[in-house]
Design a protein around this motif. Structure first.
Motif, PDB file in Angstrom:
ATOM      1  N   ALA A  82      -0.705  34.689  -2.035  1.00 34.80           N
ATOM      2  CA  ALA A  82      -1.262  34.502  -0.693  1.00 34.80           C
ATOM      3  C   ALA A  82      -0.147  34.163   0.277  1.00 34.80           C
ATOM      4  O   ALA A  82       0.797  33.441  -0.071  1.00 34.80           O
ATOM      5  N   THR A  83      -0.267  34.715   1.485  1.00 33.86           N
ATOM      6  CA  THR A  83       0.675  34.410   2.565  1.00 33.86           C
ATOM      7  C   THR A  83      -0.121  33.955   3.779  1.00 33.86           C
ATOM      8  O   THR A  83      -1.087  34.622   4.176  1.00 33.86           O
ATOM      9  N   VAL A  84       0.265  32.832   4.350  1.00 28.69           N
ATOM     10  CA  VAL A  84      -0.410  32.293   5.528  1.00 28.69           C
ATOM     11  C   VAL A  84       0.592  32.278   6.677  1.00 28.69           C
ATOM     12  O   VAL A  84       1.656  31.639   6.577  1.00 28.69           O
ATOM     13  N   LYS A  85       0.272  33.004   7.758  1.00 29.73           N
ATOM     14  CA  LYS A  85       1.109  33.011   8.956  1.00 29.73           C
ATOM     15  C   LYS A  85       0.589  31.931   9.905  1.00 29.73           C
ATOM     16  O   LYS A  85      -0.548  32.007  10.385  1.00 29.73           O
ATOM     17  N   LEU A  86       1.431  30.957  10.162  1.00 30.21           N
ATOM     18  CA  LEU A  86       1.039  29.771  10.920  1.00 30.21           C
ATOM     19  C   LEU A  86       1.331  29.936  12.407  1.00 30.21           C
ATOM     20  O   LEU A  86       2.099  30.816  12.809  1.00 30.21           O
ATOM     21  N   PRO A  87       0.713  29.100  13.252  1.00 30.89           N
ATOM     22  CA  PRO A  87       1.000  29.167  14.697  1.00 30.89           C
ATOM     23  C   PRO A  87       2.465  28.853  14.985  1.00 30.89           C
ATOM     24  O   PRO A  87       3.184  28.290  14.154  1.00 30.89           O
ATOM     25  N   ASP A  88       2.909  29.198  16.188  1.00 29.02           N
ATOM     26  CA  ASP A  88       4.301  28.948  16.569  1.00 29.02           C
ATOM     27  C   ASP A  88       4.627  27.458  16.559  1.00 29.02           C
ATOM     28  O   ASP A  88       5.737  27.053  16.201  1.00 29.02           O
ATOM     29  N   THR A  89       3.654  26.652  16.959  1.00 26.21           N
ATOM     30  CA  THR A  89       3.865  25.200  17.014  1.00 26.21           C
ATOM     31  C   THR A  89       2.792  24.510  16.191  1.00 26.21           C
ATOM     32  O   THR A  89       1.586  24.716  16.421  1.00 26.21           O
ATOM     33  N   HIS A  90       3.213  23.718  15.227  1.00 29.99           N
ATOM     34  CA  HIS A  90       2.257  22.987  14.387  1.00 29.99           C
ATOM     35  C   HIS A  90       2.981  21.868  13.677  1.00 29.99           C
ATOM     36  O   HIS A  90       4.217  21.862  13.578  1.00 29.99           O
ATOM     37  N   ALA A  91       2.230  20.920  13.173  1.00 26.43           N
ATOM     38  CA  ALA A  91       2.795  19.829  12.385  1.00 26.43           C
ATOM     39  C   ALA A  91       2.910  20.272  10.927  1.00 26.43           C
ATOM     40  O   ALA A  91       2.548  21.396  10.570  1.00 26.43           O
ATOM     41  N   ALA A  92       3.410  19.427  10.082  1.00 24.71           N
ATOM     42  CA  ALA A  92       3.519  19.746   8.661  1.00 24.71           C
ATOM     43  C   ALA A  92       2.121  19.932   8.062  1.00 24.71           C
ATOM     44  O   ALA A  92       1.213  19.129   8.315  1.00 24.71           O
ATOM     45  N   GLN A  93       1.948  21.014   7.266  1.00 24.72           N
ATOM     46  CA  GLN A  93       0.656  21.342   6.666  1.00 24.72           C
ATOM     47  C   GLN A  93       0.829  21.658   5.187  1.00 24.72           C
ATOM     48  O   GLN A  93       1.817  22.273   4.799  1.00 24.72           O
ATOM     49  N   THR A  94      -0.149  21.259   4.389  1.00 25.76           N
ATOM     50  CA  THR A  94      -0.151  21.563   2.964  1.00 25.76           C
ATOM     51  C   THR A  94      -1.260  22.564   2.677  1.00 25.76           C
ATOM     52  O   THR A  94      -2.430  22.303   2.987  1.00 25.76           O
ATOM     53  N   TRP A  95      -0.895  23.708   2.096  1.00 25.60           N
ATOM     54  CA  TRP A  95      -1.851  24.759   1.774  1.00 25.60           C
ATOM     55  C   TRP A  95      -1.968  24.904   0.259  1.00 25.60           C
ATOM     56  O   TRP A  95      -1.003  24.677  -0.479  1.00 25.60           O
ATOM     57  N   GLN A  96      -3.152  25.304  -0.175  1.00 26.25           N
ATOM     58  CA  GLN A  96      -3.426  25.410  -1.614  1.00 26.25           C
ATOM     59  C   GLN A  96      -4.292  26.625  -1.892  1.00 26.25           C
ATOM     60  O   GLN A  96      -5.212  26.948  -1.128  1.00 26.25           O
ATOM     61  N   ILE A  97      -3.995  27.303  -3.018  1.00 24.67           N
ATOM     62  CA  ILE A  97      -4.797  28.429  -3.478  1.00 24.67           C
ATOM     63  C   ILE A  97      -5.380  28.066  -4.841  1.00 24.67           C
ATOM     64  O   ILE A  97      -4.664  27.597  -5.728  1.00 24.67           O
ATOM     65  N   ASP A  98      -6.695  28.254  -4.999  1.00 29.66           N
ATOM     66  CA  ASP A  98      -7.400  27.983  -6.257  1.00 29.66           C
ATOM     67  C   ASP A  98      -8.087  29.250  -6.722  1.00 29.66           C
ATOM     68  O   ASP A  98      -8.586  30.036  -5.898  1.00 29.66           O
ATOM     69  N   VAL A  99      -8.135  29.443  -8.031  1.00 26.11           N
ATOM     70  CA  VAL A  99      -8.777  30.613  -8.625  1.00 26.11           C
ATOM     71  C   VAL A  99      -9.855  30.136  -9.589  1.00 26.11           C
ATOM     72  O   VAL A  99      -9.609  29.244 -10.420  1.00 26.11           O
TER      73      VAL A  99
END
Length: 263
Positions: A82-99
């Protein structure tokens, strides 16, 4: 010498016969990407289906739960990216993929970056999950991956309140490596674990409108056949030929010549 020539000819024949079986174990070509979905579901029941080899895309908001589903059959070891394209300006984010498998049991990843934290203003984040090999059958108490529909859930687990609702673009892909007979087991499921497979009596199964409309290109495997049968037969033939060759080499030229006793 005749025995050795016969052994060489048999090895050549078996090599040619085993060639197609080895070729069948190679990954299948990718599906047509033009038919790939451009949206994601919001739950297991509304998960968007896509085929292995396709790139499914979707637009969403930070904090949403995005769901997709794909079919995986016996002997395959799926890899989900998975690839997530984030906004130009944002704070630190944690993303997770579950199957999850067809019973909605969360499947552990053998390896891969299942969870990643994107520092502030990072343009994108990439995730990956390599599952265990799908088995044809398993004990009721086990958590082994079984053939059927697999669900992907993508979400941000650590998001500041200021970033909730920011737009993101996502892309997911599932591919499998065919493991072959080394992962084969005795026994198989009566039906693959796909939604709606047991909604009607058995005699009406073929006419039932199954909720999951996707299946592997070659259909679901029966579970009893694998290339280990080919290699078992090859091993048996080679053992028999080795026995014949050994006997031919050790028996000598026949009965020894009898020397008459001296008078």
């Amino acid at each position: 010498m005749r025995a050795m020539r016969a052994l060489s000819a048999a090895l050549l024949t078996l090599g040619l016969a085993a060639g197609p079986a080895a070729a069948d174990a190679s990954p299948s070509p990718s599906r047509d990407s033009s038919a790939a979905p451009t949206r994601a579901g919001t739950s297991f029941r509304t998960a968007t289906e896509f085929e292995q080899g396709q790139r499914a895309t979707a637009s969403g908001s930070t904090g949403d739960y995005l769901y997709w589903s794909f079919p995986a059959d016996t002997g395959q070891r799926p890899t989900v990216r998975a690839t997530v394209k984030l906004p130009d300006t944002h704070a630190a984010q944690t993303w997770q993929i579950d199957v999850y498998d067809g019973l909605r049991r969360r499947q552990a990843c053998q390896y891969g970056a299942q969870t990643r934290t994107a520092p502030a203003d990072t343009p994108s984040v990439e995730l990956a999950c390599v599952l265990r090999t799908v088995r044809a059958w398993s004990e009721p108490w086990a958590n082994d991956p079984l053939p059927g529909t697999y669900y992907i859930r993508l979400t941000a687990t650590g998001v500041p309140t200021s970033d909730l609702g920011l737009p993101v673009d996502t892309e997911v892909r599932a591919d499998s490596k065919d493991i072959g007979g080394s992962a084969a087991v005795d026994g198989s499921l009566s039906e693959p674990l796909v939604p709606g497979i047991a909604t009607k009596p058995e005699e009406k199964q073929e006419k039932a409108a199954v909720l999951a409309g996707l299946e592997p290109e070659d259909g679901w495997a029966s579970g009893w056949w694998s290339d280990r049968w080919v290699w078992t037969a090859v091993g048996g033939v080679l053992a028999a030929l080795a026995g014949i060759a050994g006997y031919a080499l050790t028996r000598g030229a026949g009965r020894p010549v009898r020397v008459p006793p001296s008078s």
